[in-house]
Design an enzyme around this catalytic site. Structure first.
Site, PDB file in Angstrom:
ATOM      1  N   CYS A 270       0.840  -1.206   0.000  1.00  0.00           N
ATOM      2  CA  CYS A 270       0.000   0.000   0.000  1.00  0.00           C
ATOM      3  C   CYS A 270       0.869   1.246   0.000  1.00  0.00           C
ATOM      4  O   CYS A 270       0.893   2.012  -0.942  1.00  0.00           O
ATOM      5  CB  CYS A 270      -0.874   0.016   1.237  1.00  0.00           C
ATOM      6  SG  CYS A 270      -1.624  -1.542   1.547  1.00  0.00           S
TER       7      CYS A 270
HETATM    8  N1  SAJ Z   1       7.397   2.339   8.121  1.00  0.00           N
HETATM    9  C1  SAJ Z   1       8.553   3.073   8.413  1.00  0.00           C
HETATM   10  N2  SAJ Z   1       8.473   4.069   9.343  1.00  0.00           N
HETATM   11  C2  SAJ Z   1       7.295   4.364   9.993  1.00  0.00           C
HETATM   12  C3  SAJ Z   1       6.137   3.600   9.674  1.00  0.00           C
HETATM   13  C4  SAJ Z   1       6.211   2.596   8.739  1.00  0.00           C
HETATM   14  O1  SAJ Z   1       9.627   2.836   7.858  1.00  0.00           O
HETATM   15  O2  SAJ Z   1       7.289   5.256  10.838  1.00  0.00           O
HETATM   16  C5  SAJ Z   1       7.469   1.292   7.104  1.00  0.00           C
HETATM   17  C6  SAJ Z   1       7.135  -0.085   7.637  1.00  0.00           C
HETATM   18  O3  SAJ Z   1       8.298  -0.716   8.133  1.00  0.00           O
HETATM   19  C7  SAJ Z   1       6.593  -0.783   6.398  1.00  0.00           C
HETATM   20  C8  SAJ Z   1       5.952   0.351   5.602  1.00  0.00           C
HETATM   21  O4  SAJ Z   1       6.492   1.573   6.133  1.00  0.00           O
HETATM   22  O5  SAJ Z   1       7.640  -1.330   5.637  1.00  0.00           O
HETATM   23  C9  SAJ Z   1       4.421   0.382   5.709  1.00  0.00           C
HETATM   24  O6  SAJ Z   1       4.137   0.387   7.070  1.00  0.00           O
HETATM   25  P1  SAJ Z   1       2.611   0.590   7.629  1.00  0.00           P
HETATM   26  O7  SAJ Z   1       2.703   0.646   9.105  1.00  0.00           O
HETATM   27  O8  SAJ Z   1       1.948   1.701   6.938  1.00  0.00           O
HETATM   28  O9  SAJ Z   1       1.952  -0.797   7.316  1.00  0.00           O
HETATM   29  P2  SAJ Z   1       0.940  -1.380   6.196  1.00  0.00           P
HETATM   30  O10 SAJ Z   1       1.381  -0.956   4.852  1.00  0.00           O
HETATM   31  O11 SAJ Z   1       0.760  -2.807   6.499  1.00  0.00           O
HETATM   32  O12 SAJ Z   1      -0.477  -0.792   6.555  1.00  0.00           O
HETATM   33  C10 SAJ Z   1      -0.845   0.411   6.129  1.00  0.00           C
HETATM   34  C11 SAJ Z   1      -1.807   0.854   7.233  1.00  0.00           C
HETATM   35  N3  SAJ Z   1      -0.981   1.175   8.392  1.00  0.00           N
HETATM   36  C12 SAJ Z   1      -1.206   2.100   9.303  1.00  0.00           C
HETATM   37  O13 SAJ Z   1      -2.040   2.934   9.168  1.00  0.00           O
HETATM   38  C13 SAJ Z   1      -0.390   2.024  10.566  1.00  0.00           C
HETATM   39  C14 SAJ Z   1      -2.647   1.870   6.646  1.00  0.00           C
HETATM   40  O14 SAJ Z   1      -1.822   2.941   6.238  1.00  0.00           O
HETATM   41  C15 SAJ Z   1      -3.469   1.308   5.526  1.00  0.00           C
HETATM   42  O15 SAJ Z   1      -4.721   0.989   6.032  1.00  0.00           O
HETATM   43  C16 SAJ Z   1      -2.866   0.088   4.883  1.00  0.00           C
HETATM   44  O16 SAJ Z   1      -1.486   0.309   4.848  1.00  0.00           O
HETATM   45  C17 SAJ Z   1      -3.479  -0.055   3.530  1.00  0.00           C
HETATM   46  O17 SAJ Z   1      -3.944  -1.159   3.253  1.00  0.00           O
HETATM   47  O18 SAJ Z   1      -3.545   0.926   2.795  1.00  0.00           O
END
Ligand code: SAJ
Length: 430
Positions: A270
């Protein structure tokens, strides 16, 4: 009985297209609310497992799935034939990017065409797949409209973004507020009525494009802020400052700040991808979404930056990466899940191999990965095995790792996730 009554009486039958991490939890919530739900997934073996009550989705326990199947109110099908008999269809198919970084709409188009063949009066179709603003109006409506079905009277079409955070112990499909936007006000109303039967809070917006844009803002917000904090990490390293200490202190600000954390890159299907749907759409409008492109550039270069840091760390003990043995700890795209899609760990492994290192990985959630077509199996990170590596790199900080044992038995550690809050002589941090 009209559609709204059927929904309110939970007599409406629901079809859910795509039984992945979005569709299957959604199906379970509607079954839980008393509806008859028909799942559709083109992966026949997945359909077979689901009908045996075996879940492939982290957030759906097999016992919950089995109870739904045994209740007779949930069944999965590998074809669209059941759509002729349902009242509502919710499309939860993937929207990946092509290798040319433009949106792959093929799954949405195929689902829509198959639904259009079986469209009938008093039907609600909702698209949930993340996509660029305009998709519902420009792609779905023309394909679904027929002369004898008037939008907003006989046929209802809406968009409602998914907000599933895989593995999140606090927020699930039922308690995460749901945005809905219809092609007409009555379409919005119908979609709102449906979701209100299974989701605690449903928020209507004025159009499908608004609903599509809400989702992209949410995920672009994350991607851009992660890109910013990754760049801050690079800056702090050049200044000899701990970015982790800076973020921790900044997070004490009770307003106007939201902590994000640097890492080895952006994984998942995503966050790295959704913002590029927006920038792609804007290119067609002759506008360059600079923030999105810049953040994507910073994030996609983090694996390369991490490998450069590994070279410099090895230098401190007069070793070179070429010919060294390196252990990558964690390859899933985020902690405590099994998904490796877009995981930066895969890039880090590939880049280290290109520089001549012998690379293994240890990830209890991921038994095997493919790097440039070569299979690599997960190894156990034990006190004995760790000693045989010149360096261990924490790429995904699973909570099950024994960080103390790893630190005590590793020659060098590069920690890209602040797993080691307190420093140690052999631990270097992003
Ligand atoms: N990440 C970082 N630093 C941060 C946060 C995340 O490097 O501060 C990285 C994570 O390690 C990962 C990526 O970003 O590789 C994505 O992380 P994520 O926490 O956004 O996880 P996803 O992609 O599984 O889920 C996200 C959802 N997460 C949150 O809101 C916390 C949300 O944005 C969406 O509902 C979902 O994607 C989607 O399906 O769109």
């Amino acid at each position: 009985m009209d559609l709204k009554q059927k929904i309110l009486k939970r007599k409406a039958e629901i079809g859910i297209v795509g039984l992945g991490y979005v569709g299957l939890p959604l199906a379970m919530e509607f079954v839980e609310s008393g509806f008859m739900v028909h799942g559709i997934d083109l992966n026949a073996s997945r359909v077979e497992c689901i009908n045996q009550g075996i879940s492939h989705v982290l957030d759906v326990k097999s016992e919950v799935l089995k109870k739904a199947v045994d209740s007779g109110r949930f069944k999965a099908y590998p074809t669209y034939s059941v759509v002729s008999d349902v009242d509502c269809v919710i499309i939860c198919v993937p929207t990946p990017l092509r290798h040319t970084k433009d949106p792959d709409m093929s799954h949405i188009i195929s689902a829509t065409e198959n639904i259009a063949k079986r469209i009938h009066k008093n039907m609600l179709i909702v698209l949930q797949s993340t996509t660029y603003p305009g998709t519902t109006d420009e792609l779905l409506v023309p394909a679904l409209k027929t002369d004898h079905l008037e939008l907003g009277r006989d046929l209802f079409v809406a968009f409602s973004p998914e907000r599933v955070d895989p593995g999140n112990p606090q927020y699930n499909t039922r308690n995460t507020p749901k945005i809905v936007g219809g092609v007409t006000p009555r379409c919005t109303e119908m979609a709102k009525t449906l979701y209100e039967q299974a989701i605690e809070r449903v928020i209507p917006v004025s159009s499908t494009a608004t609903a599509e844009m809400v989702k992209l803002l949410e995920n672009t917000f994350r991607a851009v802020n992660i890109g910013l904090v990754n760049e801050i990490a690079i800056i702090c390293e050049k200044l000899g400052i701990s970015v982790w200490e800076v973020i921790q202190a900044a997070a004490s600000k009770p307003f106007g700040f939201m902590p994000f954390y640097p890492g080895p890159g952006l994984g998942g299907h995503c966050i790295p991808i959704d913002p590029l749907y927006l920038s792609w759409k804007l290119k067609a409008l002759n506008y360059n979404a600079r923030f999105i492109e810049m953040a994507s550039d910073v994030n996609t270069h983090m694996p390369e930056y991490c490998v450069q840091r590994i070279h410099r760390i090895m230098n401190t003990v007069k070793k070179c990466v070429n010919g060294s043995r390196i252990l990558v700890l964690g390859v899933a795209y985020k902690p405590d899940i099994t998904d490796v899609r877009e995981s930066p760990a895969l890039d880090i492994i590939r880049l280290l191999q290109l520089d001549g290192a012998v690379v293994d990985f240890a990830d209890p959630y991921v038994p095997e990965v493919a790097i440039e077509g070569q299979s690599l199996k997960s190894v156990a990170a034990t006190a004995e095995s760790l000693k045989t590596y010149d360096l261990a790199v924490v790429v995904t900080h699973h909570s099950c790792f024994d960080y103390e044992m790893i630190q005590a038995n590793s020659q060098l550690i590069f920690d890209t996730r602040n797993a080691y809050k307190t420093g140690a002589e052999n631990v270097f941090k992003l």
